[in-house]
Scaffold this motif. Structure first.
Motif, PDB file in Angstrom:
ATOM      1  N   PHE A 109      34.026  38.654  30.296  1.00  0.00           N
ATOM      2  CA  PHE A 109      33.399  39.664  29.450  1.00  0.00           C
ATOM      3  C   PHE A 109      31.963  39.885  29.914  1.00  0.00           C
ATOM      4  CE2 PHE A 109      36.811  37.650  27.271  1.00  0.00           C
ATOM      5  CZ  PHE A 109      37.455  38.679  26.603  1.00  0.00           C
ATOM      6  N   LEU A 110      31.653  41.149  30.229  1.00  0.00           N
ATOM      7  CA  LEU A 110      30.322  41.528  30.679  1.00  0.00           C
ATOM      8  C   LEU A 110      29.882  42.735  29.860  1.00  0.00           C
ATOM      9  CD1 LEU A 110      31.969  40.369  33.287  1.00  0.00           C
ATOM     10  CD2 LEU A 110      30.003  41.181  34.567  1.00  0.00           C
ATOM     11  N   ASP A 111      28.922  42.548  28.975  1.00  0.00           N
ATOM     12  CA  ASP A 111      28.477  43.597  28.067  1.00  0.00           C
ATOM     13  C   ASP A 111      29.667  44.134  27.269  1.00  0.00           C
ATOM     14  OD1 ASP A 111      25.957  43.128  28.939  1.00  0.00           O
ATOM     15  OD2 ASP A 111      25.766  44.940  30.134  1.00  0.00           O
ATOM     16  N   ASP A 112      30.073  45.390  27.484  1.00  0.00           N
ATOM     17  CA  ASP A 112      31.179  45.960  26.722  1.00  0.00           C
ATOM     18  C   ASP A 112      32.441  46.102  27.570  1.00  0.00           C
ATOM     19  OD1 ASP A 112      30.281  47.934  28.379  1.00  0.00           O
ATOM     20  OD2 ASP A 112      30.250  49.516  26.862  1.00  0.00           O
ATOM     21  N   LYS A 113      32.500  45.384  28.690  1.00  0.00           N
ATOM     22  CA  LYS A 113      33.643  45.467  29.599  1.00  0.00           C
ATOM     23  C   LYS A 113      34.388  44.132  29.647  1.00  0.00           C
ATOM     24  CE  LYS A 113      32.643  49.673  30.947  1.00  0.00           C
ATOM     25  NZ  LYS A 113      33.496  50.823  30.550  1.00  0.00           N
ATOM     26  N   VAL A 114      35.690  44.232  29.995  1.00  0.00           N
ATOM     27  CA  VAL A 114      36.498  43.033  30.182  1.00  0.00           C
ATOM     28  C   VAL A 114      37.212  43.149  31.523  1.00  0.00           C
ATOM     29  CG1 VAL A 114      38.425  44.060  28.889  1.00  0.00           C
ATOM     30  CG2 VAL A 114      38.344  41.593  29.229  1.00  0.00           C
ATOM     31  N   PHE A 115      37.276  42.005  32.239  1.00  0.00           N
ATOM     32  CA  PHE A 115      37.940  41.903  33.536  1.00  0.00           C
ATOM     33  C   PHE A 115      39.060  40.881  33.394  1.00  0.00           C
ATOM     34  CE2 PHE A 115      33.737  43.372  34.319  1.00  0.00           C
ATOM     35  CZ  PHE A 115      33.686  44.018  35.543  1.00  0.00           C
ATOM     36  N   SER A 116      40.218  41.165  33.974  1.00  0.00           N
ATOM     37  CA  SER A 116      41.328  40.213  33.964  1.00  0.00           C
ATOM     38  C   SER A 116      41.675  39.844  35.400  1.00  0.00           C
ATOM     39  CB  SER A 116      42.552  40.818  33.273  1.00  0.00           C
ATOM     40  OG  SER A 116      43.658  39.937  33.377  1.00  0.00           O
ATOM     41  N   TYR A 117      41.671  38.528  35.679  1.00  0.00           N
ATOM     42  CA  TYR A 117      41.972  38.021  37.019  1.00  0.00           C
ATOM     43  C   TYR A 117      43.180  37.100  36.979  1.00  0.00           C
ATOM     44  CZ  TYR A 117      37.588  39.529  39.231  1.00  0.00           C
ATOM     45  OH  TYR A 117      36.563  40.261  39.775  1.00  0.00           O
ATOM     46  N   TYR A 118      43.955  37.139  38.053  1.00  0.00           N
ATOM     47  CA  TYR A 118      44.986  36.134  38.272  1.00  0.00           C
ATOM     48  C   TYR A 118      44.974  35.782  39.751  1.00  0.00           C
ATOM     49  CZ  TYR A 118      49.280  33.476  38.034  1.00  0.00           C
ATOM     50  OH  TYR A 118      50.191  32.445  38.087  1.00  0.00           O
ATOM     51  N   ASN A 119      44.944  34.491  40.029  1.00  0.00           N
ATOM     52  CA  ASN A 119      44.847  34.029  41.418  1.00  0.00           C
ATOM     53  C   ASN A 119      43.639  34.662  42.106  1.00  0.00           C
ATOM     54  OD1 ASN A 119      45.682  32.465  43.584  1.00  0.00           O
ATOM     55  ND2 ASN A 119      46.977  34.087  44.427  1.00  0.00           N
ATOM     56  N   HIS A 120      42.556  34.792  41.328  1.00  0.00           N
ATOM     57  CA  HIS A 120      41.274  35.305  41.819  1.00  0.00           C
ATOM     58  C   HIS A 120      41.363  36.753  42.291  1.00  0.00           C
ATOM     59  CE1 HIS A 120      38.943  31.363  42.098  1.00  0.00           C
ATOM     60  NE2 HIS A 120      40.088  31.108  41.493  1.00  0.00           N
ATOM     61  N   SER A 121      42.372  37.484  41.825  1.00  0.00           N
ATOM     62  CA  SER A 121      42.503  38.896  42.149  1.00  0.00           C
ATOM     63  C   SER A 121      42.406  39.707  40.864  1.00  0.00           C
ATOM     64  CB  SER A 121      43.849  39.188  42.824  1.00  0.00           C
ATOM     65  OG  SER A 121      43.938  38.511  44.069  1.00  0.00           O
ATOM     66  N   LEU A 122      41.621  40.778  40.896  1.00  0.00           N
ATOM     67  CA  LEU A 122      41.461  41.622  39.723  1.00  0.00           C
ATOM     68  C   LEU A 122      42.752  42.374  39.444  1.00  0.00           C
ATOM     69  CD1 LEU A 122      39.289  42.600  37.660  1.00  0.00           C
ATOM     70  CD2 LEU A 122      38.964  44.578  39.163  1.00  0.00           C
ATOM     71  N   GLU A 123      43.198  42.355  38.177  1.00  0.00           N
ATOM     72  CA  GLU A 123      44.419  43.044  37.795  1.00  0.00           C
ATOM     73  C   GLU A 123      44.219  44.556  37.821  1.00  0.00           C
ATOM     74  OE1 GLU A 123      47.561  41.309  36.807  1.00  0.00           O
ATOM     75  OE2 GLU A 123      46.327  40.043  38.081  1.00  0.00           O
ATOM     76  N   ASP A 124      45.304  45.258  38.107  1.00  0.00           N
ATOM     77  CA  ASP A 124      45.257  46.723  38.125  1.00  0.00           C
ATOM     78  C   ASP A 124      44.791  47.253  36.774  1.00  0.00           C
ATOM     79  OD1 ASP A 124      46.172  46.710  40.702  1.00  0.00           O
ATOM     80  OD2 ASP A 124      48.273  47.113  40.170  1.00  0.00           O
ATOM     81  N   GLY A 125      43.949  48.272  36.820  1.00  0.00           N
ATOM     82  CA  GLY A 125      43.478  48.906  35.591  1.00  0.00           C
ATOM     83  C   GLY A 125      42.207  48.311  35.029  1.00  0.00           C
ATOM     84  N   TYR A 126      41.722  47.245  35.637  1.00  0.00           N
ATOM     85  CA  TYR A 126      40.490  46.602  35.167  1.00  0.00           C
ATOM     86  C   TYR A 126      39.341  46.910  36.123  1.00  0.00           C
ATOM     87  CZ  TYR A 126      43.148  44.017  31.704  1.00  0.00           C
ATOM     88  OH  TYR A 126      43.920  43.683  30.627  1.00  0.00           O
ATOM     89  N   PRO A 127      38.110  46.899  35.579  1.00  0.00           N
ATOM     90  CA  PRO A 127      37.706  46.545  34.207  1.00  0.00           C
ATOM     91  C   PRO A 127      38.069  47.610  33.185  1.00  0.00           C
ATOM     92  CG  PRO A 127      35.806  47.303  35.432  1.00  0.00           C
ATOM     93  CD  PRO A 127      36.929  47.244  36.427  1.00  0.00           C
TER      94      PRO A 127
END
Length: 431
Positions: A109-127
């Motif tokens: 969580f960074l300010d008003d954004k959320v990032f989702s990672y799996y295996n250190h890779s950003l999930e599609d559609g994020y942030p």
């Protein structure tokens, strides 16, 4: 007059610069990295899906309980490249076994954004906007931590902002807000070994995830527990031992699936790879036992610890409780005398196998009084520890172990099987 005015302005500028020095980032001071052992307040703490724990501060993170800092975007590139913030407000590892698509993902969580990672890779559609994934949760959070069902009422996430705790139900996507003014304002939160910790400054406080009740004896200095720092705590400046140097005193798995290995005055829970392996003083969990153990086994909902000629029996549960009337002598409890090298009980069996020297003596735990029922020689001597599970019997000798398919094969075998080395996948050691 013009010269005087310029001189006066220069003096004022120098005075202001002295009173309010410019704050440089980490790149401005010879590329120096932050050092957590000086007492850092973490921005966020989270494990990944493999059990590696990350401690975040500004643009940096630390991986695990020891080692130097590194830039966060070396491990999670998009945190900086996409958002240009350079810090993490909060983070947690999702626990939602009913939804495999999200289970074990790391959320930042960074300010008003959320990032989702799996295996250190950003999930599609994020942030994404925080409100899109976690409706009802405020932005600019202070901390977050997962809370599985059984520890909380449902699979939940606790979001912290000031003294308010927003309990997010993962299944229903609803939020209940509580106020815990007695708990320090958490800059990060961490679930570790089924306990919950609020980090504030370089200290941490353990709390109950449902009531917010603070455990006695807190706050404590994080450098004594969650990192290896010279002159701090039992972690000290020691290094993780080589697997070739490991020697066990005892090992056992209780009925709840918790596996403990004992070495000297310390123990390690081996079923916690996802949270990272870490050693603790035995007296932390079993305060009545001093100077290590000689043997350990589990039977029913009880854990037996043997030291010298004494047997300590503990009731299992959230915390181990010494049963009234214990310790008792080996003779009184098991009908055995002499030094015990190892002891183990196989699943769904009522016999404890006690190894003394090169002999194995069996005791029926349902009998009254208890006495040795069989006494057989073994093809090995100088055994340090033993355990029995679905994959057979393992007996440990120094940094190696021998696996037998059953107790019967161990008892009747004339030759020992080939020794196998203890590995880092089994213990807290380096291959």
């Amino acid at each position: 007059m013009e010269f005087f005015t310029r001189t006066l302005l220069l003096c004022l500028a120098l005075a202001l610069a002295s009173a309010h020095p410019v704050l440089h980032d980490h790149h401005a001071v010879d590329g120096a990295l932050p050092e957590r052992c000086i007492g850092i307040e973490f921005d966020a703490i989270t494990p990944d899906e493999k059990g590696n724990t990350f401690f975040f501060k500004g643009e940096h993170l630390w991986k695990g309980f020891h080692g130097p800092a590194q830039l966060s975007n070396e491990s999670f590139t998009e945190l900086d490249d996409l958002h240009h913030i350079g810090h993490v407000d909060a983070a947690f590892r999702m626990h939602d076994e009913e939804n495999k698509d999200d289970h074990d993902h790391i959320y930042f969580f960074l300010d008003d954004k959320v990032f989702s990672y799996y295996n250190h890779s950003l999930e599609d559609g994020y942030p994404k906007d925080l409100v899109e994934d976690f409706p009802g949760v405020p932005d600019h959070l202070d901390a977050a931590v997962e809370c599985p069902k059984g520890e909380c009422m449902t699979n939940s996430v606790l979001f912290f902002k000031g003294h308010d705790v927003h309990v997010y139900d993962i299944a229903t996507k609803t939020v209940k807000t509580k106020s815990w003014p007695h708990l320090p304002v958490c800059t990060s939160a961490f679930r570790w070994l089924e306990h919950y910790y609020c980090f504030h400054g370089h200290n941490f406080t353990r709390f109950h995830p449902v009531t917010g009740e603070v455990s006695d004896g807190y706050p404590k200095d994080a450098r004594n527990y969650f990192m290896k720092c010279k002159d701090f705590g039992h972690g000290g400046d020691g290094e993780i031992p080589q697997c070739s140097e490991v020697k066990l005193d005892a090992i056992t798995t209780d009925d709840s699936g918790k596996t403990y290995s004992f070495n000297g005055s310390m123990y390690i829970r081996l079923d916690t790879h996802r949270d990272g392996l870490h050693s603790f003083p035995i007296r932390r969990t079993w305060p009545e036992v001093n100077n290590g153990v000689d043997g350990a086994f589990s039977y029913g909902d009880k854990l037996y610890l043997i030291k010298d000629d004494q047997v300590y029996i503990y009731k299992s549960g959230a915390h181990y409780t010494l049963i009234e009337g214990y310790p008792k002598s080996l003779k009184e409890e098991l009908g055995i005398e002499g030094h015990v090298d190892a002891a183990f009980v196989c699943p769904n069996v009522h016999t404890v196998h006690v190894i003394q020297g090169n002999r194995m003596r069996d005791v029926d735990l349902t009998a009254t009084p208890r006495a040795v029922g069989s006494d057989v020689p073994l093809p090995l001597s100088d055994i340090d520890a033993g355990m029995c599970g679905d994959d057979g019997v393992k007996v440990f000798k120094g940094s190696q172990f021998y696996r037998y398919e059953s107790v019967m094969i161990l008892a009747m075998g004339k030759l020992a099987p080939e020794a196998q080395p203890i590995t880092s996948a089994m213990m807290s050691c380096q291959d």
